[in-house]
Enzyme design. Structure first.
Site, PDB file in Angstrom:
ATOM      1  N   HIS A 119      -9.808 -36.789  19.861  1.00  0.00           N
ATOM      2  CA  HIS A 119      -9.348 -35.425  20.149  1.00  0.00           C
ATOM      3  C   HIS A 119      -7.903 -35.245  19.741  1.00  0.00           C
ATOM      4  O   HIS A 119      -7.112 -36.185  19.747  1.00  0.00           O
ATOM      5  CB  HIS A 119      -9.554 -35.056  21.623  1.00  0.00           C
ATOM      6  CG  HIS A 119      -8.968 -36.034  22.598  1.00  0.00           C
ATOM      7  ND1 HIS A 119      -9.588 -37.223  22.918  1.00  0.00           N
ATOM      8  CD2 HIS A 119      -7.821 -36.011  23.318  1.00  0.00           C
ATOM      9  CE1 HIS A 119      -8.852 -37.875  23.799  1.00  0.00           C
ATOM     10  NE2 HIS A 119      -7.768 -37.169  24.063  1.00  0.00           N
TER      11      HIS A 119
ATOM     12  N   HIS B  16     -13.339 -40.134  23.005  1.00  0.00           N
ATOM     13  CA  HIS B  16     -13.958 -39.251  22.007  1.00  0.00           C
ATOM     14  C   HIS B  16     -12.757 -38.619  21.300  1.00  0.00           C
ATOM     15  O   HIS B  16     -11.965 -37.919  21.951  1.00  0.00           O
ATOM     16  CB  HIS B  16     -14.854 -38.212  22.681  1.00  0.00           C
ATOM     17  CG  HIS B  16     -15.551 -37.264  21.739  1.00  0.00           C
ATOM     18  ND1 HIS B  16     -16.933 -37.053  21.775  1.00  0.00           N
ATOM     19  CD2 HIS B  16     -15.064 -36.461  20.756  1.00  0.00           C
ATOM     20  CE1 HIS B  16     -17.244 -36.166  20.831  1.00  0.00           C
ATOM     21  NE2 HIS B  16     -16.133 -35.784  20.216  1.00  0.00           N
TER      22      HIS B  16
HETATM   23  P1  5GP Z   1      -6.106 -38.353  26.422  1.00  0.00           P
HETATM   24  O1  5GP Z   1      -5.233 -38.887  27.527  1.00  0.00           O
HETATM   25  O2  5GP Z   1      -7.409 -39.119  26.312  1.00  0.00           O
HETATM   26  O3  5GP Z   1      -5.385 -38.222  25.119  1.00  0.00           O
HETATM   27  O4  5GP Z   1      -6.442 -36.871  26.816  1.00  0.00           O
HETATM   28  C1  5GP Z   1      -7.596 -36.484  27.495  1.00  0.00           C
HETATM   29  C2  5GP Z   1      -7.361 -35.054  27.919  1.00  0.00           C
HETATM   30  O5  5GP Z   1      -8.611 -34.518  28.291  1.00  0.00           O
HETATM   31  C3  5GP Z   1      -6.422 -34.910  29.106  1.00  0.00           C
HETATM   32  O6  5GP Z   1      -5.320 -34.082  28.735  1.00  0.00           O
HETATM   33  C4  5GP Z   1      -7.296 -34.275  30.183  1.00  0.00           C
HETATM   34  O7  5GP Z   1      -6.601 -33.325  30.963  1.00  0.00           O
HETATM   35  C5  5GP Z   1      -8.417 -33.645  29.377  1.00  0.00           C
HETATM   36  N1  5GP Z   1      -9.698 -33.577  30.077  1.00  0.00           N
HETATM   37  C6  5GP Z   1     -10.325 -34.602  30.717  1.00  0.00           C
HETATM   38  N2  5GP Z   1     -11.498 -34.181  31.229  1.00  0.00           N
HETATM   39  C7  5GP Z   1     -11.615 -32.866  30.901  1.00  0.00           C
HETATM   40  C8  5GP Z   1     -12.618 -31.885  31.150  1.00  0.00           C
HETATM   41  O8  5GP Z   1     -13.654 -32.118  31.789  1.00  0.00           O
HETATM   42  N3  5GP Z   1     -12.387 -30.632  30.667  1.00  0.00           N
HETATM   43  C9  5GP Z   1     -11.263 -30.327  29.957  1.00  0.00           C
HETATM   44  N4  5GP Z   1     -11.156 -29.072  29.524  1.00  0.00           N
HETATM   45  N5  5GP Z   1     -10.303 -31.229  29.698  1.00  0.00           N
HETATM   46  C10 5GP Z   1     -10.471 -32.487  30.170  1.00  0.00           C
HETATM   47 ZN    ZN Z   2     -18.384 -38.109  22.776  1.00  0.00          ZN
END
Ligand code: 5GP
Ligand code: ZN
Length: 114
Positions: A100, A98
């Site tokens: 971000h 998703h």
């Molecule tokens: P990505 O690696 O996809 O760029 O980053 C995903 C981020 O989402 C990670 O930094 C991880 O710590 C954060 N994250 C994953 N699950 C949750 C959640 O349930 N709550 C929050 N606040 N952050 C989350």
């Molecule tokens: Zn979503």
């Protein structure tokens, strides 16, 4: 989107520490912070990654940068600086499908982006 952890956060099915919310965007603290300030900014629309952004999302994406600007001032990191990161796909280590934007700040960050 069913089974999307960030959609569940948007729908308050999973709790989060919110720092900003409007009709298009939500921002909340990362659960596993990599810096003293680590905030995730997400569109409320489920867009899996940068690759699925379409022309109709132009206003939304521009608004996300407005929100990042607002948050930077609210968190008092506008003077000291911050980094914005969006991971896309396997090699970048994208874990949550998703779209971000990570805002990282609160300490001197590494000089490299990798
Ligand atoms: P990505 O690696 O996809 O760029 O980053 C995903 C981020 O989402 C990670 O930094 C991880 O710590 C954060 N994250 C994953 N699950 C949750 C959640 O349930 N709550 C929050 N606040 N952050 C989350
Ligand atoms: Zn979503």
């Amino acid at each position: 989107m069913e089974n999307c952890i960030f959609c569940k956060i948007i729908n308050n099915e999973i709790p989060s520490n919110k720092v900003y919310e409007d009709d298009m965007v939500l921002a909340f603290k990362d659960i596993n912070p990599q810096a003293p300030i680590h905030i995730l900014v997400i569109p409320k629309k489920h867009i899996p990654s940068i690759l699925e952004i379409s022309k109709e999302d132009d206003t939304l994406i521009a608004h996300i940068y407005d929100v990042i600007n607002i948050i930077a001032k609210k968190e008092n990191i506008d003077k000291t600086g911050f980094r914005v990161i969006t991971n896309c796909g396997q090699d970048a280590g994208q874990e949550v499908m998703h779209l971000h934007f990570h805002i990282l700040a609160g300490r001197k960050l590494g000089t490299k982006i990798i």
